[in-house]
Design a protein around this motif. Structure first.
Motif, PDB file in Angstrom:
ATOM      1  N   UNK A  60     -17.603  34.702   4.732  1.00 42.84           N
ATOM      2  CA  UNK A  60     -18.243  33.268   4.265  1.00 42.84           C
ATOM      3  C   UNK A  60     -17.296  32.221   4.170  1.00 42.84           C
ATOM      4  N   UNK A  61     -17.361  31.335   5.230  1.00 43.07           N
ATOM      5  CA  UNK A  61     -16.011  30.423   5.168  1.00 43.07           C
ATOM      6  C   UNK A  61     -16.477  29.049   4.721  1.00 43.07           C
ATOM      7  N   UNK A  62     -17.459  28.590   4.894  1.00 37.70           N
ATOM      8  CA  UNK A  62     -17.976  27.100   4.525  1.00 37.70           C
ATOM      9  C   UNK A  62     -19.301  27.065   3.960  1.00 37.70           C
ATOM     10  N   UNK A  63     -19.649  25.978   3.145  1.00 39.96           N
ATOM     11  CA  UNK A  63     -21.075  25.902   2.813  1.00 39.96           C
ATOM     12  C   UNK A  63     -21.197  24.434   2.413  1.00 39.96           C
ATOM     13  N   UNK A  64     -22.419  23.730   2.878  1.00 39.01           N
ATOM     14  CA  UNK A  64     -22.800  22.138   2.749  1.00 39.01           C
ATOM     15  C   UNK A  64     -24.250  22.019   2.367  1.00 39.01           C
ATOM     16  N   UNK A  65     -24.452  21.031   1.659  1.00 41.71           N
ATOM     17  CA  UNK A  65     -25.723  20.674   1.437  1.00 41.71           C
ATOM     18  C   UNK A  65     -26.318  19.635   2.269  1.00 41.71           C
ATOM     19  N   UNK A  66     -27.575  19.759   2.956  1.00 40.27           N
ATOM     20  CA  UNK A  66     -27.943  18.848   4.117  1.00 40.27           C
ATOM     21  C   UNK A  66     -29.336  18.679   3.777  1.00 40.27           C
ATOM     22  N   UNK A 106     -29.288  24.153   2.130  1.00 42.44           N
ATOM     23  CA  UNK A 106     -27.744  24.654   1.928  1.00 42.44           C
ATOM     24  C   UNK A 106     -27.491  25.603   3.149  1.00 42.44           C
ATOM     25  N   UNK A 107     -26.510  24.777   3.909  1.00 40.87           N
ATOM     26  CA  UNK A 107     -26.264  25.483   5.095  1.00 40.87           C
ATOM     27  C   UNK A 107     -24.752  26.275   4.822  1.00 40.87           C
ATOM     28  N   UNK A 108     -24.657  27.393   5.310  1.00 39.03           N
ATOM     29  CA  UNK A 108     -23.290  27.978   5.306  1.00 39.03           C
ATOM     30  C   UNK A 108     -23.046  29.103   6.665  1.00 39.03           C
ATOM     31  N   UNK A 109     -21.694  29.018   6.754  1.00 37.87           N
ATOM     32  CA  UNK A 109     -21.162  29.488   7.943  1.00 37.87           C
ATOM     33  C   UNK A 109     -20.281  30.870   7.578  1.00 37.87           C
ATOM     34  N   UNK A 131      -6.038  46.469  17.632  1.00 37.76           N
ATOM     35  CA  UNK A 131      -4.653  46.194  17.248  1.00 37.76           C
ATOM     36  C   UNK A 131      -4.483  44.918  16.633  1.00 37.76           C
ATOM     37  N   UNK A 132      -3.416  44.347  17.038  1.00 40.17           N
ATOM     38  CA  UNK A 132      -3.520  42.745  16.575  1.00 40.17           C
ATOM     39  C   UNK A 132      -4.037  41.930  17.500  1.00 40.17           C
ATOM     40  N   UNK A 133      -4.676  42.378  18.569  1.00 43.22           N
ATOM     41  CA  UNK A 133      -5.264  41.293  19.458  1.00 43.22           C
ATOM     42  C   UNK A 133      -6.740  40.794  18.897  1.00 43.22           C
ATOM     43  N   UNK A 134      -6.748  39.779  18.977  1.00 44.76           N
ATOM     44  CA  UNK A 134      -8.266  39.152  18.819  1.00 44.76           C
ATOM     45  C   UNK A 134      -9.005  39.003  19.838  1.00 44.76           C
ATOM     46  N   UNK A 135      -9.952  39.850  20.252  1.00 45.18           N
ATOM     47  CA  UNK A 135     -10.620  40.293  21.219  1.00 45.18           C
ATOM     48  C   UNK A 135     -12.077  39.532  21.405  1.00 45.18           C
ATOM     49  N   UNK A 136     -12.656  39.175  20.251  1.00 49.20           N
ATOM     50  CA  UNK A 136     -14.026  38.558  19.914  1.00 49.20           C
ATOM     51  C   UNK A 136     -14.207  38.041  18.810  1.00 49.20           C
ATOM     52  N   UNK A 137     -14.926  36.952  18.762  1.00 50.52           N
ATOM     53  CA  UNK A 137     -15.390  36.128  17.581  1.00 50.52           C
ATOM     54  C   UNK A 137     -16.565  35.595  17.495  1.00 50.52           C
ATOM     55  N   UNK A 138     -17.334  35.199  16.297  1.00 47.25           N
ATOM     56  CA  UNK A 138     -18.475  34.583  16.312  1.00 47.25           C
ATOM     57  C   UNK A 138     -18.670  33.949  15.001  1.00 47.25           C
ATOM     58  N   UNK A 139     -19.313  32.790  15.183  1.00 50.09           N
ATOM     59  CA  UNK A 139     -19.659  31.854  14.103  1.00 50.09           C
ATOM     60  C   UNK A 139     -21.247  31.718  14.060  1.00 50.09           C
ATOM     61  N   UNK A 140     -21.755  32.328  12.807  1.00 49.52           N
ATOM     62  CA  UNK A 140     -23.243  32.204  12.704  1.00 49.52           C
ATOM     63  C   UNK A 140     -23.403  31.072  11.332  1.00 49.52           C
TER      64      UNK A 140
END
Length: 276
Positions: free
Chosen positions: A111-117, A121-124, A132-141
């Protein structure tokens, strides 16, 4: 990985005092050495209409695994508001390379950020998957905890500017939510049965937003192939089932835009784009 069924019991039946008007804390959850089930992936691919060859994962499947960590964070004491009114606004998935069923994954979600709109309250949540150490996939909700304000006008969402002459037509049965729940483990009550969804203000069951994204992406995969890509969607209107919907897309050299609308092509349920 944690059980969504157990976590939903806490989410739906636990009591929280309400938002304390404070920014949300940074919360991070990790799970190493995750091995996937080919049978579950195959079941998921079938429900979402992906062509699964028994090896390469559908690009959205890692989201249903990462969502288990979202649910862990939802039940954390640092989130003081109830989650029944929470809305999934947007989702971005970045696929850095195709990943296969026989790889071992490490998941992390924060849970990285939050802000009032103006709407609440929006949050991400940022979810990452490593081999291993390789980043293969990422998501932002991006989620919204809605705060009703007297006199606020809610404007209906607009469809994106694209051709809508010969869309594909899909018929969605009212058992889709149950079939998707079995495949994904996401047993949110509003998607399962009208008797349950009525408790939360809906006359019919709702399609899972991430099913809608997955189903659209399944249609685009022949054009995407094995290229790295980013797919962004905005969830616009709830999709109540049973329903007939239309899907269409346009593509250029380095981008595709797509939309899922009602059967008349007027009301957008989901808008998105793919960039390479």
């Amino acid at each position: 990985m944690p059980s969504l069924f157990s976590l939903y019991r806490k989410i739906f039946f636990g009591r929280k005092p309400g938002w304390d008007q404070q920014p949300l804390p940074y919360i991070k959850v990790t799970t190493p050495r995750v091995i996937l089930s080919e049978a579950k992936v195959s079941q998921y691919a079938q429900v979402c209409d992906f062509q699964f060859d028994g090896k390469v994962l559908p690009p959205t499947y890692l989201y249903v695994m990462a969502f288990r960590l979202h649910a862990v964070i939802f039940t954390h004491d640092g989130i003081t508001f109830p989650l029944l009114g929470m809305i999934h606004l947007k989702n971005r998935i970045q696929v850095y390379r195709p990943v296969t069923i026989n790889e071992t994954f490490s998941f992390e979600c924060a849970l990285a950020t939050s802000r009032e709109t103006d709407s609440g309250l929006e949050f991400e949540f940022v979810s990452k998957v490593f081999v291993g150490d390789e980043l293969v996939w990422e998501s932002l909700s991006t989620y919204l905890y809605r705060i009703d304000v007297a006199g606020r006008r809610v404007r209906p969402p607009k469809a994106i500017d694209m051709a809508w002459e010969t869309p594909q037509s899909w018929s969605l049965s009212d058992d889709l939510g149950r079939r998707y729940a079995k495949a994904s483990g996401d047993y949110n009550l509003i998607h399962l049965h009208p008797v349950l969804s009525k408790r939360f203000g809906f006359d019919r069951v709702l399609a899972h937003g991430m099913w809608s994204k997955a189903r659209c992406l399944a249609e685009l995969m022949p054009s995407i192939g094995e290229r790295p890509f980013t797919v962004d969607v905005t969830f616009k209107l709830p999709l109540l089932m049973p329903a007939d919907v239309g899907f269409s897309y346009e593509k250029s050299v380095d981008k595709m835009i797509f939309e899922l609308r009602d059967s008349k092509g007027r009301r957008p349920h989901l808008s998105g784009d793919v960039q390479f």
